[in-house]
Design a protein around this motif. Sequence first.
Motif, PDB file in Angstrom:
ATOM      1  N   PHE A   1      15.019 -15.093   3.177  1.00  0.00           N
ATOM      2  CA  PHE A   1      15.302 -15.198   1.745  1.00  0.00           C
ATOM      3  C   PHE A   1      16.778 -15.354   1.405  1.00  0.00           C
ATOM      4  N   LEU A   2      17.676 -14.966   2.300  1.00  0.00           N
ATOM      5  CA  LEU A   2      19.103 -15.038   1.975  1.00  0.00           C
ATOM      6  C   LEU A   2      19.842 -16.071   2.820  1.00  0.00           C
ATOM      7  N   GLY A   3      19.115 -17.017   3.372  1.00  0.00           N
ATOM      8  CA  GLY A   3      19.788 -18.087   4.102  1.00  0.00           C
ATOM      9  C   GLY A   3      20.255 -17.727   5.493  1.00  0.00           C
ATOM     10  N   GLY A   4      19.870 -16.574   6.038  1.00  0.00           N
ATOM     11  CA  GLY A   4      20.253 -16.211   7.398  1.00  0.00           C
ATOM     12  C   GLY A   4      21.751 -16.218   7.600  1.00  0.00           C
ATOM     13  N   PHE A   5      22.222 -17.054   8.528  1.00  0.00           N
ATOM     14  CA  PHE A   5      23.654 -17.103   8.825  1.00  0.00           C
ATOM     15  C   PHE A   5      24.406 -17.999   7.857  1.00  0.00           C
ATOM     16  N   ASP A   6      23.718 -18.512   6.828  1.00  0.00           N
ATOM     17  CA  ASP A   6      24.347 -19.465   5.923  1.00  0.00           C
ATOM     18  C   ASP A   6      25.469 -18.799   5.126  1.00  0.00           C
ATOM     19  N   GLY A   7      26.522 -19.564   4.876  1.00  0.00           N
ATOM     20  CA  GLY A   7      27.647 -19.073   4.100  1.00  0.00           C
ATOM     21  C   GLY A   7      28.694 -20.156   4.033  1.00  0.00           C
ATOM     22  N   PRO A   8      29.769 -19.963   3.265  1.00  0.00           N
ATOM     23  CA  PRO A   8      30.783 -21.008   3.174  1.00  0.00           C
ATOM     24  C   PRO A   8      31.437 -21.301   4.535  1.00  0.00           C
ATOM     25  N   PHE A   9      31.659 -22.556   4.815  1.00  0.00           N
ATOM     26  CA  PHE A   9      32.381 -23.031   6.015  1.00  0.00           C
ATOM     27  C   PHE A   9      31.691 -22.721   7.326  1.00  0.00           C
ATOM     28  N   VAL A  10      30.384 -22.370   7.287  1.00  0.00           N
ATOM     29  CA  VAL A  10      29.746 -21.974   8.530  1.00  0.00           C
ATOM     30  C   VAL A  10      29.559 -23.179   9.447  1.00  0.00           C
ATOM     31  N   GLU A  11      29.501 -24.397   8.875  1.00  0.00           N
ATOM     32  CA  GLU A  11      29.331 -25.580   9.733  1.00  0.00           C
ATOM     33  C   GLU A  11      30.616 -25.925  10.466  1.00  0.00           C
ATOM     34  N   GLN A  12      31.780 -25.686   9.828  1.00  0.00           N
ATOM     35  CA  GLN A  12      33.050 -25.961  10.508  1.00  0.00           C
ATOM     36  C   GLN A  12      33.326 -24.919  11.591  1.00  0.00           C
ATOM     37  N   TRP A  13      33.122 -23.644  11.245  1.00  0.00           N
ATOM     38  CA  TRP A  13      33.345 -22.574  12.211  1.00  0.00           C
ATOM     39  C   TRP A  13      32.036 -21.850  12.462  1.00  0.00           C
ATOM     40  N   PRO A  14      31.264 -22.273  13.463  1.00  0.00           N
ATOM     41  CA  PRO A  14      29.932 -21.685  13.691  1.00  0.00           C
ATOM     42  C   PRO A  14      29.984 -20.182  13.940  1.00  0.00           C
ATOM     43  N   LEU A  15      31.126 -19.697  14.448  1.00  0.00           N
ATOM     44  CA  LEU A  15      31.175 -18.277  14.774  1.00  0.00           C
ATOM     45  C   LEU A  15      31.201 -17.400  13.532  1.00  0.00           C
ATOM     46  N   LEU A  16      31.377 -18.032  12.353  1.00  0.00           N
ATOM     47  CA  LEU A  16      31.249 -17.263  11.122  1.00  0.00           C
ATOM     48  C   LEU A  16      29.801 -16.848  10.894  1.00  0.00           C
ATOM     49  N   GLY A  17      28.839 -17.596  11.491  1.00  0.00           N
ATOM     50  CA  GLY A  17      27.415 -17.351  11.287  1.00  0.00           C
ATOM     51  C   GLY A  17      27.012 -15.912  11.552  1.00  0.00           C
ATOM     52  N   PRO A  18      27.267 -15.396  12.775  1.00  0.00           N
ATOM     53  CA  PRO A  18      26.911 -14.003  13.045  1.00  0.00           C
ATOM     54  C   PRO A  18      27.549 -13.035  12.051  1.00  0.00           C
ATOM     55  N   LEU A  19      28.788 -13.336  11.645  1.00  0.00           N
ATOM     56  CA  LEU A  19      29.488 -12.456  10.708  1.00  0.00           C
ATOM     57  C   LEU A  19      28.749 -12.391   9.370  1.00  0.00           C
ATOM     58  N   TYR A  20      28.351 -13.582   8.860  1.00  0.00           N
ATOM     59  CA  TYR A  20      27.616 -13.602   7.588  1.00  0.00           C
ATOM     60  C   TYR A  20      26.307 -12.843   7.723  1.00  0.00           C
ATOM     61  N   LEU A  21      25.624 -13.051   8.863  1.00  0.00           N
ATOM     62  CA  LEU A  21      24.344 -12.376   9.069  1.00  0.00           C
ATOM     63  C   LEU A  21      24.534 -10.863   9.051  1.00  0.00           C
TER      64      LEU A  21
ATOM     65  N   ILE B   1      17.240  -2.440  11.230  1.00  0.00           N
ATOM     66  CA  ILE B   1      18.169  -3.567  11.357  1.00  0.00           C
ATOM     67  C   ILE B   1      17.390  -4.870  11.503  1.00  0.00           C
ATOM     68  N   ALA B   2      16.328  -4.835  12.334  1.00  0.00           N
ATOM     69  CA  ALA B   2      15.573  -6.063  12.609  1.00  0.00           C
ATOM     70  C   ALA B   2      14.915  -6.593  11.346  1.00  0.00           C
ATOM     71  N   VAL B   3      14.252  -5.708  10.574  1.00  0.00           N
ATOM     72  CA  VAL B   3      13.575  -6.227   9.375  1.00  0.00           C
ATOM     73  C   VAL B   3      14.599  -6.697   8.347  1.00  0.00           C
ATOM     74  N   SER B   4      15.768  -6.056   8.307  1.00  0.00           N
ATOM     75  CA  SER B   4      16.812  -6.544   7.395  1.00  0.00           C
ATOM     76  C   SER B   4      17.256  -7.944   7.809  1.00  0.00           C
ATOM     77  N   ALA B   5      17.419  -8.140   9.114  1.00  0.00           N
ATOM     78  CA  ALA B   5      17.823  -9.461   9.592  1.00  0.00           C
ATOM     79  C   ALA B   5      16.754 -10.496   9.261  1.00  0.00           C
ATOM     80  N   ILE B   6      15.481 -10.109   9.369  1.00  0.00           N
ATOM     81  CA  ILE B   6      14.402 -11.052   9.059  1.00  0.00           C
ATOM     82  C   ILE B   6      14.391 -11.368   7.571  1.00  0.00           C
ATOM     83  N   PHE B   7      14.591 -10.338   6.733  1.00  0.00           N
ATOM     84  CA  PHE B   7      14.661 -10.575   5.293  1.00  0.00           C
ATOM     85  C   PHE B   7      15.809 -11.538   4.989  1.00  0.00           C
ATOM     86  N   ALA B   8      16.962 -11.287   5.600  1.00  0.00           N
ATOM     87  CA  ALA B   8      18.119 -12.157   5.368  1.00  0.00           C
ATOM     88  C   ALA B   8      17.799 -13.584   5.776  1.00  0.00           C
ATOM     89  N   THR B   9      17.077 -13.742   6.896  1.00  0.00           N
ATOM     90  CA  THR B   9      16.759 -15.087   7.377  1.00  0.00           C
ATOM     91  C   THR B   9      15.789 -15.804   6.444  1.00  0.00           C
TER      92      THR B   9
END
Lengths: 339, 173
Positions: free
Chosen positions: A264-284, A254-262
């Motif tokens: 190369f895949l923008g980590g918690f980045d995703g649509p509307f993540v700035e308006q609703w920060p709690l979407l961040g963990p979900l995207y991750l 899980i940890a290395v997948s999370a690091i890869f996501a961070t």
Amino acid sequence: MNETLLLLLEWTIKGALLAFALATGFAYTTLLERKLLARLQIRIGPNRTGPFGLLQPAADGLKLFFKEELTPANVYKAAFLMAPIMTMVPAVVIMAVVPWGPPIDFFGRAVSLGISGDLNVGVLFLLSVASVSVYGIVLAGWSSNNKYAMLGGLRSTAQMISYELALGLAFVGSIMLAGSMSLMDIIRHQQATNWYIFYQPLGAFVFYIAMLAEVNRAPFDMPEAEQELTAGYHTEYSGMKFALFFMGEYIKMIAVSAIFATLFLGGFDGPFVEQWPLLGPLYLILKVVALLALMIWIRASFPRLRYDRLMAFGWKVLLPLALLNIFLTAVVMVVFNVR
Amino acid sequence: MTPDLIVFLALGLVAVGAAVGMLLSRNAVYSALFLILNFATMAVFYLVLGAPFIAMVQVTVYAGAIMVLFLFVIMLLGAEHLERHTSVDWQKPVAVLLGLGLLGMVGYLLVSGQVTLGTITTPEQGYGSPLEIGRALFTEYLLPFEITSVLLLAAMVGAIVITRRDAPNRKKR
């Protein structure tokens, strides 16, 4: 309440949350693996415990608690006890620098999501924890006083050390693009431009392969080559001590997948993540699950490599590729005047 | 007692304890483990002193890379059990004497007030960050840095050449 106490409370809550999330994630990764493997092999998989077999991890855990815990007579006791702990701890600790989301406003208090995402040596922290995580396995192999365990331990240690180099070099492309070693800065830069997997396809490729080897997953699951080594370094372990090894392995996944996501895949980045920060963990979590599924798919598709081929691949193919990636990144950045 | 002092005393206790454990342990593997603990504690010291970069490098290089090689050699040679009597037994009392002498000297100088310890100021924000270290290495200390890298490369090539004594006889793959 004064600021120090509040800060202490905040960190305790975040730490407990992370530990809880990783433990739950471990349990359901085992279920995901069994279900997905079964589907890939045209079986059904566990489906008796609870709806769709969702309670299977709980049943497994309960079973492991009731197993007899054996400590063979001629083991080195202290090291034998310490080894599972030393495997487990780095797997959890490494997650400390991975940010889960943008800062949120919690009752008028700015709370950053993540234990210490803004650490300016974040990437170095990942590397140093990864380099320490070898000890659990090498100790388990030695302290068991068993030739299979010893061979398994030495093999996997040699493998992890070799692939750590390629892993570390694969980080460098992302660091160069972001101009920072802080994982938060790396994510912010990806938000401002594009996900690095589009700029760093070679780096991401090298990183993914190296990380499979680093967590001893198929087709690099040399320490568990059961035809040759029975069960490798954890041959002599049973009961909860075995469960700790198992847990460490899955949490590492899980940890290395999370690091890869961070990286190369923008980590918690995703649509509307700035308006609703709690979407961040979900995207991750979504990205991590996708990467885990890919790992399981690879396990179902590829046979295990022979040991000398594995070492040759790490040193003669992956390491030069990672160096080439750094070189290409530097040239492109200078030619197109990126920074 | 300030929090800094409490942290320092706790860390110092662990560091000294680990060092003593390393010396007294009868099994070379446990000695190596104590040494790793000591290195890790040193890394925390660096963190407390506001030098995260050095702390991480300390863990990666010493506690990670070098000690793994130590452990490998100890385990592969089966040299974990030390003999109770070795050829350097005579060094033990001398070492104890010299150690006590040093302790006495430093202690006397501190207690008698001839030497005072300077106060430590908190380093300014950003001091010792990766950015600063990189800038210093590639501007002010460029020549020593490059010479070190060439030295390391030469050492690496040397290690490979020494271990491949039988290379000419081997069949080309």
